[in-house]
Scaffold this active site. Structure first.
Site, PDB file in Angstrom:
ATOM      1  N   ARG A  33       0.818  -1.217   0.000  1.00  9.67           N
ATOM      2  CA  ARG A  33       0.000   0.000   0.000  1.00  9.67           C
ATOM      3  C   ARG A  33       0.849   1.263   0.000  1.00  9.67           C
ATOM      4  NH1 ARG A  33      -3.606  -1.131   5.109  1.00  9.67           N
ATOM      5  NH2 ARG A  33      -1.614  -2.027   5.704  1.00  9.67           N
ATOM      6  N   HIS A  34       1.939   1.213   0.754  1.00  8.40           N
ATOM      7  CA  HIS A  34       2.779   2.406   0.894  1.00  8.40           C
ATOM      8  C   HIS A  34       4.127   2.127   0.246  1.00  8.40           C
ATOM      9  CE1 HIS A  34      -0.305   3.167   3.809  1.00  8.40           C
ATOM     10  NE2 HIS A  34       0.025   2.061   4.434  1.00  8.40           N
ATOM     11  N   GLY A 110       1.568 -25.260   3.932  1.00  6.48           N
ATOM     12  CA  GLY A 110       2.700 -26.033   4.443  1.00  6.48           C
ATOM     13  C   GLY A 110       3.486 -25.241   5.477  1.00  6.48           C
ATOM     14  N   SER A 112       5.946 -22.984   7.153  1.00  5.55           N
ATOM     15  CA  SER A 112       6.753 -21.921   6.533  1.00  5.55           C
ATOM     16  C   SER A 112       6.774 -20.644   7.357  1.00  5.55           C
ATOM     17  CB  SER A 112       6.193 -21.609   5.144  1.00  5.55           C
ATOM     18  OG  SER A 112       4.788 -21.432   5.211  1.00  5.55           O
ATOM     19  N   LYS A 164      -5.359 -24.535  11.550  1.00  5.50           N
ATOM     20  CA  LYS A 164      -4.180 -24.742  12.418  1.00  5.50           C
ATOM     21  C   LYS A 164      -3.837 -23.472  13.201  1.00  5.50           C
ATOM     22  CE  LYS A 164      -0.981 -22.373  10.005  1.00  5.50           C
ATOM     23  NZ  LYS A 164      -0.137 -21.289  10.513  1.00  5.50           N
ATOM     24  N   ASP A 217       2.067 -28.262   9.082  1.00 10.08           N
ATOM     25  CA  ASP A 217       1.929 -26.859   9.490  1.00 10.08           C
ATOM     26  C   ASP A 217       1.340 -26.742  10.897  1.00 10.08           C
ATOM     27  OD1 ASP A 217       2.301 -24.194   9.102  1.00 10.08           O
ATOM     28  OD2 ASP A 217       0.655 -23.901   7.687  1.00 10.08           O
ATOM     29  N   ARG A 228       2.876 -16.253  15.509  1.00 12.82           N
ATOM     30  CA  ARG A 228       2.112 -15.131  16.085  1.00 12.82           C
ATOM     31  C   ARG A 228       0.856 -15.649  16.767  1.00 12.82           C
ATOM     32  NH1 ARG A 228       3.027 -12.439  10.879  1.00 12.82           N
ATOM     33  NH2 ARG A 228       1.877 -14.202  10.088  1.00 12.82           N
ATOM     34  N   GLU A 254      -3.920 -14.579  12.021  1.00 15.31           N
ATOM     35  CA  GLU A 254      -5.162 -14.947  11.323  1.00 15.31           C
ATOM     36  C   GLU A 254      -6.083 -15.823  12.162  1.00 15.31           C
ATOM     37  OE1 GLU A 254      -6.279 -13.865   8.490  1.00 15.31           O
ATOM     38  OE2 GLU A 254      -4.742 -13.795   6.917  1.00 15.31           O
TER      39      GLU A 254
END
Ligand SMILES: NC(=O)C1=CN([C@@H]2O[C@H](COP(=O)(O)OP(=O)(O)OC[C@H]3O[C@@H](n4cnc5c(N)ncnc54)[C@H](OP(=O)(O)O)[C@@H]3O)[C@@H](O)[C@H]2O)C=CC1
Ligand SMILES: O=C(CO)COP(=O)(O)O
Length: 298
Positions: A33-34, A110, A112, A164, A217, A228, A254
């Site tokens: 975006r920036h 997968g 990552s 997951k 995963d 996270r 997410e």
């Protein structure tokens, strides 16, 4: 020579641009975006001229982004996000369907962590598409340090990649409450069974749950502070509100939006999702120990 544009210059978009740039057969640019001071940065219009697009915009934002910015020009599109849209319960293939024909879209899944991919550390990933040539086209674009497989199980890739993250939040809560290794293993294996049951109802293929997209995963994300989503769980176990956790994280997790999406789906369809439901309840303020008790005694 493949002319590739990565859209979204967050952690994953940047790592993918790096990895794909390691293959001398590719010419890779990145946009966001920036304007950013990163190698091969281009504006969006230039990026959209490329034949291959890699979409690294989070699941919660990509629907609005497509509506506002996307111009389809016969590009092949690889979706790299992992999540279900909270407000509608739509999977990414449903969000992209009005914009990109089935034969030109693929999904990446997968184990990552971006932080490892950007150091050139090895992993193995899956590219899923209804069209074998589209899947192969993206699979072959990855550099040697990333081994890629291709298949046509889009539902499996999507359910595993998004679910997951919710189980990883639960695993972080489990670790934060210091419930021990036995409890963590029990949670992850019950989580795998839960996401398989959910996925089979969505048409996912059974073998996907034991492969890289599923067990691969899930084991990664639900057992590491590099995740996270796992760190969101640690914060919830400390009694923090999700708003504070998200602000401190400064990156996308997410699993939060996906837990809300799964809750909505469970309410509408009556499907039984015990772990995802407890994660949703905790995000809504339920005490984690009460959830634990409910899971153990249900
Ligand atoms: N990080 C990882 O290890 C992995 C992440 N993923 C998945 O990739 C996706 C992206 O994650 P990640 O890159 O790590 O997240 P980050 O939080 O690092 O970055 C998010 C990116 O999305 C862009 N973005 C956010 N909101 C909008 C919006 N409204 N419109 C357009 N662009 C937006 C940001 O834009 P801008 O650049 O313009 O600020 C940024 O580029 C997620 O679905 C995640 O689950 C998958 C595998 C590994
Ligand atoms: O999907 C990932 C690794 O495969 C990244 O997980 P987190 O978004 O939880 O960091």
């Amino acid at each position: 020579m493949k002319r590739i544009a990565v859209i979204g210059a967050g952690k994953w978009g940047s790592a993918l641009a790096f990895a794909l740039g390691q293959n001398p057969e590719n010419e890779v640019v990145i946009t966001s975006r920036h304007p950013r001071d990163v190698p091969n940065f281009v504006d969006l219009e230039t990026a959209l001229q490329r034949e291959y697009l890699v979409m690294a915009i989070p699941a919660q934002q990509v629907g609005a982004w497509l509506k506002e910015h996307f111009r389809y020009r016969d590009q092949k599109v690889l979706v790299a996000a992992k999540g279900i849209e909270a407000s509608t319960g739509r999977f990414l293939n449903e969000i992209f369907a009005p914009y990109v024909p089935d034969q030109n879209i693929a999904f990446l899944s997968g184990p990552s962590f971006a932080a490892e991919v950007i150091q050139g550390l090895p992993t193995a990933l899956v590219v899923s598409s209804a069209d074998a040539q589209t899947a192969m086209g993206f699979a072959e674009a990855f550099p040697e340090f990333i081994r890629t497989y291709s298949d046509d199980d889009i539902a499996g890739a999507e359910v595993c990649g998004s679910y997951k993250n919710v189980i990883a939040i639960a695993a972080g809560i489990c670790a934060g409450l210091k419930l021990g290794n036995n409890a963590a293993a029990a949670l992850i294996s019950r989580g795998l069974i839960e996401m398989r049951r959910f996925g089979l109802a969505y048409g996912a293929r059974d073998e996907t749950f034991l492969g890289l997209s599923g067990a691969g995963d899930l084991f990664l994300t639900a057992s590491s502070v590099l995740s996270r989503n796992y760190r969101v769980g640690l914060g919830l176990a400390e009694g923090k509100a999700k708003e504070q956790i998200v602000e401190e994280l400064g990156e996308v997790a997410e699993g939060i939006g996906t837990a809300y999406a799964l809750h909505g789906i469970a309410q509408r369809s009556g499907v039984y999702l015990p772990i995802a439901t407890e994660v949703y309840e905790i995000l809504e303020g339920k005490a984690p120990r009460e959830s634990l008790n409910d899971l153990l005694t249900r």
